[in-house]
Design a protein around this motif. Structure first.
Motif, mmCIF file in Angstrom:
data_model
loop_
_atom_site.group_PDB
_atom_site.id
_atom_site.type_symbol
_atom_site.label_atom_id
_atom_site.label_comp_id
_atom_site.label_asym_id
_atom_site.label_seq_id
_atom_site.Cartn_x
_atom_site.Cartn_y
_atom_site.Cartn_z
ATOM 1 N N ARG A 114 7.405 9.578 -10.031
ATOM 2 C CA ARG A 114 8.102 10.800 -9.651
ATOM 3 C C ARG A 114 7.914 10.964 -8.158
ATOM 4 N NH1 ARG A 114 7.538 16.226 -13.144
ATOM 5 N NH2 ARG A 114 7.958 14.630 -14.705
ATOM 6 N N GLN A 115 9.002 10.836 -7.423
ATOM 7 C CA GLN A 115 8.876 10.719 -5.969
ATOM 8 C C GLN A 115 9.598 11.826 -5.220
ATOM 9 O OE1 GLN A 115 10.481 6.739 -5.452
ATOM 10 N NE2 GLN A 115 8.422 5.931 -5.227
ATOM 11 N N GLN A 116 8.994 12.232 -4.118
ATOM 12 C CA GLN A 116 9.621 13.128 -3.170
ATOM 13 C C GLN A 116 9.552 12.419 -1.824
ATOM 14 O OE1 GLN A 116 7.605 16.843 -2.359
ATOM 15 N NE2 GLN A 116 9.546 17.905 -2.190
ATOM 16 N N ASN A 117 10.715 12.020 -1.312
ATOM 17 C CA ASN A 117 10.767 11.223 -0.077
ATOM 18 C C ASN A 117 9.922 9.951 -0.189
ATOM 19 O OD1 ASN A 117 12.377 13.210 1.101
ATOM 20 N ND2 ASN A 117 10.595 14.370 1.757
ATOM 21 N N GLY A 118 9.900 9.358 -1.372
ATOM 22 C CA GLY A 118 9.178 8.110 -1.568
ATOM 23 C C GLY A 118 7.708 8.268 -1.826
#
Length: 312
Positions: free
Chosen positions: A52-56
Motif C-alpha cells: 500500500r503505497q503513497q508516492n512509492g
C-alpha cells in the motif's frame, strides 16, 4: 434550493452505484455513456494485498505505516468476500460498482486502476459527509493473486509485504530529524514499552481490539497515538493527572504538556508542577522505559500518560 439540488444529485449517484445503471448526464464532462465497472473476469480468484503505497512509500511523515492487510475474492456482481483475521475466514460484503471505475465495499470507496487475473491495483478515495473526492488520495493498493505469488513469483505474501530500500531511506531521514528536535518526533511502528519494576505500580497500554466488522480491523491508532494508564498504589496522596511526554532514543522521559483541558493561570502551573514531579520520581525511578522503534531503529516519539495515585 442549491442544497436540495445537490442532495438530489448525490442520491442519483448512489442509486446508480447500487442498481448498476449507466450514468448518462451530459452536463458532467466525460461521464456520458461510461460503462459500469465489472469484476467478472477475476471472479473466484483470491487476491492478497502486498503493498500500500503513497508516492512509492509505505510510511508518511507522521510515521503512519500504510499496512497491506486486505485479502479478497470477488464472488458475484454485487458481492465480495473479504478475509477477517479475527474470524479467520472470508466474509461476504455487498459490492456496489459505479462508473469511472469506482466501487464501494466495507465502508471504503476505491477506484480500479488495473485489473488482470494476476494482479489488481486500486486507488483509495476519500468520502466526507455527503461527497466523494474522485481526484483520489494517491494511495494505491497493490494485490497479487495467491496462485501468481506461489507459482510465478515463487515466494509468499509476507516477503512481498516487507518494507523496501526506499522505505528505509525515508525512515532514516525521519529519525535524523526527530533526533535533532523533539518537535519532529514521529510515531514508532513498534511503540514505547513501559514496564513497572515495583508491584505497587501497574502499567497498562491502551489496546484496540481488532474487529473486522466494526472498525475494518484497523489498529494503527495503537502506535500512532499510544496511551498508557499507570496506577500507583501506596502513593503519598490520591491524584489523577494526564499529560503527554516525549521519549527520546535513549528511553528518557521528557514532559510535554497536560492533556486535561483548563484555563490558563495558577491552576495550570500547579498541575504541571505536580504532574512533572510525579513523572520525575515514580516513573523515572520505578518504570523501565524502552524507546519506540521503526524498522528496528530507536527514535524520539510522543506518548500520552494517564497517572492514577491511590494513597490507601
Amino acid at each position: 434550493m442549491k442544497r436540495v439540488a445537490l442532495c438530489v444529485a448525490l442520491i442519483g449517484v448512489v442509486i446508480c452505484l447500487i442498481t448498476g445503471c449507466k450514468f448518462k448526464d451530459p452536463s458532467i464532462p466525460g461521464h456520458s455513456g461510461k460503462p459500469m465497472l465489472s469484476f467478472k473476469k477475476v471472479e473466484g480468484i483470491t487476491f492478497t494485498e502486498v503493498r500500500r503505497q503513497q508516492n512509492g512509500l509505505s510510511f508518511n511523515e507522521y510515521g503512519y505505516h500504510l499496512s497491506p492487510d486486505w485479502r479478497l475474492r470477488f464472488v458475484s456482481s454485487d458481492s465480495v468476500a473479504l478475509y477477517s483475521p479475527v474470524k479467520k475466514r472470508f466474509l461476504n460484503f455487498p459490492l456496489s460498482c459505479g462508473i469511472d471505475s469506482v466501487f464501494n465495499t466495507n465502508r471504503s470507496f476505491l477506484r480500479m486502476k488495473h485489473m488482470s487475473k494476476d494482479s489488481l491495483v486500486f486507488e483509495l478515495l476519500e468520502a466526507k459527509d455527503d461527497s466523494l473526492d474522485i481526484r483520489g488520495t494517491k494511495v494505491y493498493m497493490l494485490f497479487y493473486a495467491d496462485n501468481y505469488i506461489k507459482n510465478v513469483l515463487h515466494t509468499n505474501a509476507a516477503t512481498l509485504q516487507r518494507s523496501n530500500r526506499k522505505d528505509s531511506l525515508f525512515v532514516k531521514q525521519l529519525i535524523k530529524r526527530a533526533d535533532s528536535s523533539l518537535t519532529n518526533a514521529f510515531a514508532a511502528l513498534t511503540p514505547v514499552r513501559l514496564t513497572s519494576t515495583r508491584s505497587s505500580i501497574t502499567v497498562k497500554k491502551k489496546k484496540t481490539i481488532a474487529d473486522f466488522l466494526l472498525n475494518n480491523y484497523n489498529t494503527s491508532d495503537d502506535y500512532m497515538n499510544p496511551v498508557y494508564n499507570i496506577t500507583i498504589n501506596k502513593a503519598d496522596s490520591d491524584f489523577d493527572y494526564a499529560f503527554s511526554a516525549y521519549v527520546d532514543k535513549e528511553g528518557k522521559l521528557i514532559y510535554n504538556t497536560p492533556i486535561t483541558p483548563f484555563t490558563e493561570g495558577r491552576y495550570k502551573q500547579r498541575y504541571v508542577r505536580l504532574s512533572k514531579a510525579i513523572m520525575n520520581t515514580y516513573l523515572k525511578l520505578y518504570v523501565k522505559v524502552q524507546p519506540g522503534q521503526t524498522l528496528g531503529v530507536p527514535h524520539t516519539t510522543l506518548i500520552s500518560l494517564y497517572l492514577h495515585g491511590k494513597k490507601s
